[in-house]
Design an enzyme around this catalytic site. Structure first.
Site, mmCIF file in Angstrom:
data_model
loop_
_atom_site.group_PDB
_atom_site.id
_atom_site.type_symbol
_atom_site.label_atom_id
_atom_site.label_comp_id
_atom_site.label_asym_id
_atom_site.label_seq_id
_atom_site.Cartn_x
_atom_site.Cartn_y
_atom_site.Cartn_z
ATOM 1 N N CYS A 19 19.886 -60.719 24.575
ATOM 2 C CA CYS A 19 20.701 -61.730 23.907
ATOM 3 C C CYS A 19 22.006 -61.962 24.676
ATOM 4 C CB CYS A 19 21.019 -61.303 22.479
ATOM 5 S SG CYS A 19 21.962 -62.566 21.612
ATOM 6 N N ASN A 68 7.415 -64.207 27.147
ATOM 7 C CA ASN A 68 8.214 -64.990 26.200
ATOM 8 C C ASN A 68 9.014 -66.042 26.965
ATOM 9 O OD1 ASN A 68 11.362 -64.699 24.797
ATOM 10 N ND2 ASN A 68 9.669 -65.542 23.604
HETATM 11 C C1 FNR Z 1 16.527 -66.272 19.353
HETATM 12 N N1 FNR Z 1 16.280 -65.258 20.290
HETATM 13 C C2 FNR Z 1 16.488 -63.937 19.938
HETATM 14 N N2 FNR Z 1 16.097 -62.919 20.764
HETATM 15 C C3 FNR Z 1 16.190 -61.626 20.381
HETATM 16 O O1 FNR Z 1 15.795 -60.732 21.132
HETATM 17 N N3 FNR Z 1 16.727 -61.314 19.165
HETATM 18 C C4 FNR Z 1 17.162 -62.270 18.283
HETATM 19 O O2 FNR Z 1 17.609 -61.945 17.174
HETATM 20 C C5 FNR Z 1 17.078 -63.626 18.685
HETATM 21 N N4 FNR Z 1 17.532 -64.644 17.871
HETATM 22 C C6 FNR Z 1 17.167 -65.945 18.125
HETATM 23 C C7 FNR Z 1 17.397 -66.942 17.170
HETATM 24 C C8 FNR Z 1 16.949 -68.230 17.388
HETATM 25 C C9 FNR Z 1 17.165 -69.268 16.325
HETATM 26 C C10 FNR Z 1 16.298 -68.558 18.602
HETATM 27 C C11 FNR Z 1 15.789 -69.959 18.875
HETATM 28 C C12 FNR Z 1 16.116 -67.596 19.570
HETATM 29 C C13 FNR Z 1 15.568 -65.560 21.554
HETATM 30 C C14 FNR Z 1 14.056 -65.665 21.316
HETATM 31 O O3 FNR Z 1 13.503 -64.471 20.803
HETATM 32 C C15 FNR Z 1 13.315 -66.032 22.607
HETATM 33 O O4 FNR Z 1 13.555 -65.041 23.568
HETATM 34 C C16 FNR Z 1 13.736 -67.390 23.184
HETATM 35 O O5 FNR Z 1 13.898 -68.361 22.176
HETATM 36 C C17 FNR Z 1 12.694 -67.896 24.174
HETATM 37 O O6 FNR Z 1 11.420 -67.998 23.566
HETATM 38 P P1 FNR Z 1 10.788 -69.408 23.137
HETATM 39 O O7 FNR Z 1 11.721 -70.035 22.165
HETATM 40 O O8 FNR Z 1 10.681 -70.232 24.391
HETATM 41 O O9 FNR Z 1 9.437 -69.080 22.555
#
Ligand code: FNR
Length: 340
Positions: A116, A214
């Protein structure tokens, strides 16, 4: 029972990714209904979780982890017990262990967020800040692997060069984790940037534990069939979806995408049944409404203050009322049962 001892496998799975605010109980249950194999909770910060008390909620039939101000930080139930991964934000091995031990018998695995890039995560040395401190990563993961009986995993982003990325994942593998989730973007890249499948592929070849790909939601994965394509393009054992699932969790269904109107109703039923925080319910519904958030329905959702008002927007008043009656009956039974 043999099944209760089976460790969650991370190979060849499709997972709901951890998402702050989105990954609460109603969304996780819905994702499971539609066919997700594994569901991650939203990132929960170790400092806050360490203050929580575990409470069995006999009325909702859940296990709640409740903060000193009575806020429910994490709510889970039997249905997801073998499938839910508890993701934490941490920068401290001992505190991470305390939290992992608090929740371990109610969840299927423990994950550490190392990806994050948001300030609330990195400022305490958590999230993506860990990526530049591999000694800390090692200490946290080794402590967890040694101290809990459930599988431990972590979720990373990729480092500026392939060499650095591979040397990090090799170190991570040696700690004994069960799997690594790789968000194929650099720390400073935004979600709209294309995902680097070549990095994920190289990671998958460099380690022998399952790699969970991911980052494919925007350009690659729009429907269920695309999940397999993303898995192949990333050369990974497994796939984890965030945004595609947030917009329409029926993306997990092999039967094809359902109309989001119907999906929102199913979501709302779980939110009512599990007494979800109404502001959280609204937030998730607004993510599913997407560009329809300013439609008449969207406006009604936005102005609602309670789950009852949200139910009216979807014509689910009867369901709401019946569920309240059932919960009240259980509350009465629980109270009379506890009398001396
Ligand atoms: C996230 N992401 C995220 N990652 C993580 O490790 N912990 C978390 O709490 C969060 N919170 C979060 C909230 C929201 C609203 C979004 C859109 C994203 C990142 C997420 O898990 C992921 O790594 C990225 O969004 C990329 O994957 P996608 O969206 O391309 O499938």
């Amino acid at each position: 029972q043999a099944t209760s001892w089976r460790r969650l496998s991370f190979s060849n799975i499709t997972a709901l990714a951890p998402m702050v605010r989105v990954g609460t109980l109603p969304m996780r249950l819905l994702a499971l209904d539609y066919g997700a194999d594994v569901v991650y909770c939203e990132e929960l910060i170790d400092i806050k979780m360490a203050l929580c008390q575990r409470q069995v909620n006999d009325v909702l039939q859940t296990v709640d982890f409740v903060a000193p101000d009575d806020r429910v930080m994490f709510r889970t139930c039997e249905r997801e017990k073998d499938r839910v991964v508890f993701q934490m934000g941490t920068a401290d091995p001992e505190r991470a262990l305390t939290v992992a031990q608090l929740v371990e018998k109610d969840v299927a695995a423990i994950d550490v967020n190392m990806g994050c890039p948001k300030e609330y995560s990195t400022k305490g040395g958590m999230g993506a800040a860990l990526l530049s401190d591999p000694d800390k990563i090692e200490a946290i993961l080794r402590t967890l692997v040694a101290g809990v009986s459930k599988p431990v995993t972590c979720k990373i982003r990729i480092l500026p060069s392939l060499e650095e990325t591979l040397s990090l994942v090799r170190r991570i593998e040696k700690t004994g984790v069960a799997a690594i989730a790789v968000h194929g973007r650099f720390k400073e890249e935004r979600p709209r940037h294309p995902v680097h499948c070549d990095y994920i592929q190289a990671v998958a070849q460099a380690v022998s534990i399952p790699v969970i790909a991911n980052g494919g939601s925007l350009d690659l994965v729009k429907s269920n069939g695309d999940i397999q394509e993303f898995r192949k393009a990333a050369g990974a054992s497994s796939v984890m979806l965030a945004r595609a699932a947030m917009w329409n969790p029926s993306v997990f269904s092999g039967q094809g995408l359902l109309p989001v109107e119907r999906v929102m109703e199913e979501y709302l039923k779980y939110a009512i049944r599990y007494d979800n925080n109404p502001f959280n319910t609204k937030y998730c519904l607004c993510q599913m409404l997407r560009d329809k958030v300013e439609s008449p329905l969207g406006k009604q959702v936005q102005s609602a203050q309670t789950n009852a008002e949200i139910s009216e927007a979807y014509g689910l008043q009867d369901f709401y009322r019946q569920t309240q009656e059932q919960l009240q009956a259980r509350r009465d039974a629980v109270q009379s049962g506890s009398r001396p």
